[in-house]
Design a protein around this motif. Structure first.
Motif, mmCIF file in Angstrom:
data_model
loop_
_atom_site.group_PDB
_atom_site.id
_atom_site.type_symbol
_atom_site.label_atom_id
_atom_site.label_comp_id
_atom_site.label_asym_id
_atom_site.label_seq_id
_atom_site.Cartn_x
_atom_site.Cartn_y
_atom_site.Cartn_z
ATOM 1 N N LEU A 50 0.840 -1.337 0.175
ATOM 2 C CA LEU A 50 0.119 0.166 0.031
ATOM 3 C C LEU A 50 0.954 1.269 0.001
ATOM 4 C CD1 LEU A 50 -2.820 -1.071 2.353
ATOM 5 C CD2 LEU A 50 -2.850 -0.718 -0.264
ATOM 6 N N VAL A 51 2.161 1.296 0.453
ATOM 7 C CA VAL A 51 2.904 2.426 0.614
ATOM 8 C C VAL A 51 3.417 2.467 -0.579
ATOM 9 C CG1 VAL A 51 5.049 3.185 1.644
ATOM 10 C CG2 VAL A 51 3.448 2.182 2.957
ATOM 11 N N GLU A 52 3.905 1.446 -1.204
ATOM 12 C CA GLU A 52 4.398 1.682 -2.757
ATOM 13 C C GLU A 52 3.463 2.046 -3.929
ATOM 14 O OE1 GLU A 52 7.532 0.828 -3.609
ATOM 15 O OE2 GLU A 52 8.230 0.097 -1.661
ATOM 16 N N ILE A 53 2.261 1.587 -3.677
ATOM 17 C CA ILE A 53 1.030 1.891 -4.507
ATOM 18 C C ILE A 53 0.870 3.483 -4.330
ATOM 19 C CG2 ILE A 53 -1.529 2.112 -4.769
ATOM 20 C CD1 ILE A 53 -1.189 -1.147 -4.387
ATOM 21 N N LYS A 54 0.896 4.198 -3.005
ATOM 22 C CA LYS A 54 0.694 5.312 -2.724
ATOM 23 C C LYS A 54 1.880 6.263 -3.081
ATOM 24 C CE LYS A 54 -0.497 8.899 0.943
ATOM 25 N NZ LYS A 54 -0.788 9.182 2.218
ATOM 26 N N PRO A 113 -3.473 -9.172 -10.682
ATOM 27 C CA PRO A 113 -2.615 -8.382 -10.681
ATOM 28 C C PRO A 113 -1.182 -8.736 -10.367
ATOM 29 C CG PRO A 113 -4.560 -7.506 -9.882
ATOM 30 C CD PRO A 113 -4.632 -9.023 -10.112
ATOM 31 N N ASP A 114 0.021 -8.348 -11.143
ATOM 32 C CA ASP A 114 1.126 -8.747 -10.564
ATOM 33 C C ASP A 114 1.749 -7.378 -10.245
ATOM 34 O OD1 ASP A 114 3.880 -9.320 -10.566
ATOM 35 O OD2 ASP A 114 4.202 -10.222 -12.343
ATOM 36 N N TRP A 115 1.665 -7.155 -8.915
ATOM 37 C CA TRP A 115 2.182 -5.662 -8.517
ATOM 38 C C TRP A 115 3.579 -5.631 -8.445
ATOM 39 C CZ3 TRP A 115 -0.978 -1.845 -7.796
ATOM 40 C CH2 TRP A 115 -2.140 -2.250 -7.692
ATOM 41 N N ARG A 116 4.468 -6.581 -8.624
ATOM 42 C CA ARG A 116 5.899 -6.407 -8.668
ATOM 43 C C ARG A 116 6.184 -5.704 -10.458
ATOM 44 N NH1 ARG A 116 10.650 -10.496 -9.307
ATOM 45 N NH2 ARG A 116 8.830 -11.345 -10.183
#
Length: 136
Positions: A50-54, A113-116
């Protein structure tokens, strides 16, 4: 009095409008749309993700039975059908799309979803490189 005003301004900066149309996000946020095959998909976001997304200014929208997002969303049924037609394009599998700040599709995959991959792709975008350079 100054501290109260500062708190109010910080609240106003953080306050975000309800999303009714993806055009509201253009030039402000990157978008990940996810159309799960099963309408009861449950995705568990870790705090670090969530931090990376934000940090990358990503708004994700998951089209489950109820729409799930990291922002307030109020999309009409008509607009939902338009989004599904435009981005899912008849896929019968899980499908996700990464949309850049310019509103263009950057990635489309038929999977969960492949978030990496999403984060790595965002990090190679010229505007993201500029953002990180300016934050140094």
């Amino acid at each position: 009095m100054g501290m109260l005003m500062l708190c109010f301004l910080m609240f106003e900066i953080e306050k975000q409008d309800t999303i009714v149309d993806l055009d509201q996000l253009k030039w402000k946020n990157r978008i990940v749309l996810f159309f799960p095959k099963e309408k009861e998909f449950d995705y568990d976001f870790t705090d670090s993700l969530l931090v990376e997304i934000k940090d990358r200014k990503i708004v994700y929208i998951i089209f489950n039975e109820e729409i799930e997002s990291n922002r307030e969303v109020n999309i009409s049924d008509k607009y939902l059908n338009e989004l599904t037609s435009k981005y899912k394009m008849g896929s019968r599998k899980d499908c996700w799309i990464l949309i850049g700040l310019d509103g263009g599709v950057k990635l489309k995959e038929e999977s969960k979803p492949d978030w990496r991959l999403i984060l790595q792709t965002v990090d190679t975008m010229p505007m993201r490189i500029r953002e990180t350079r300016n934050n140094l």
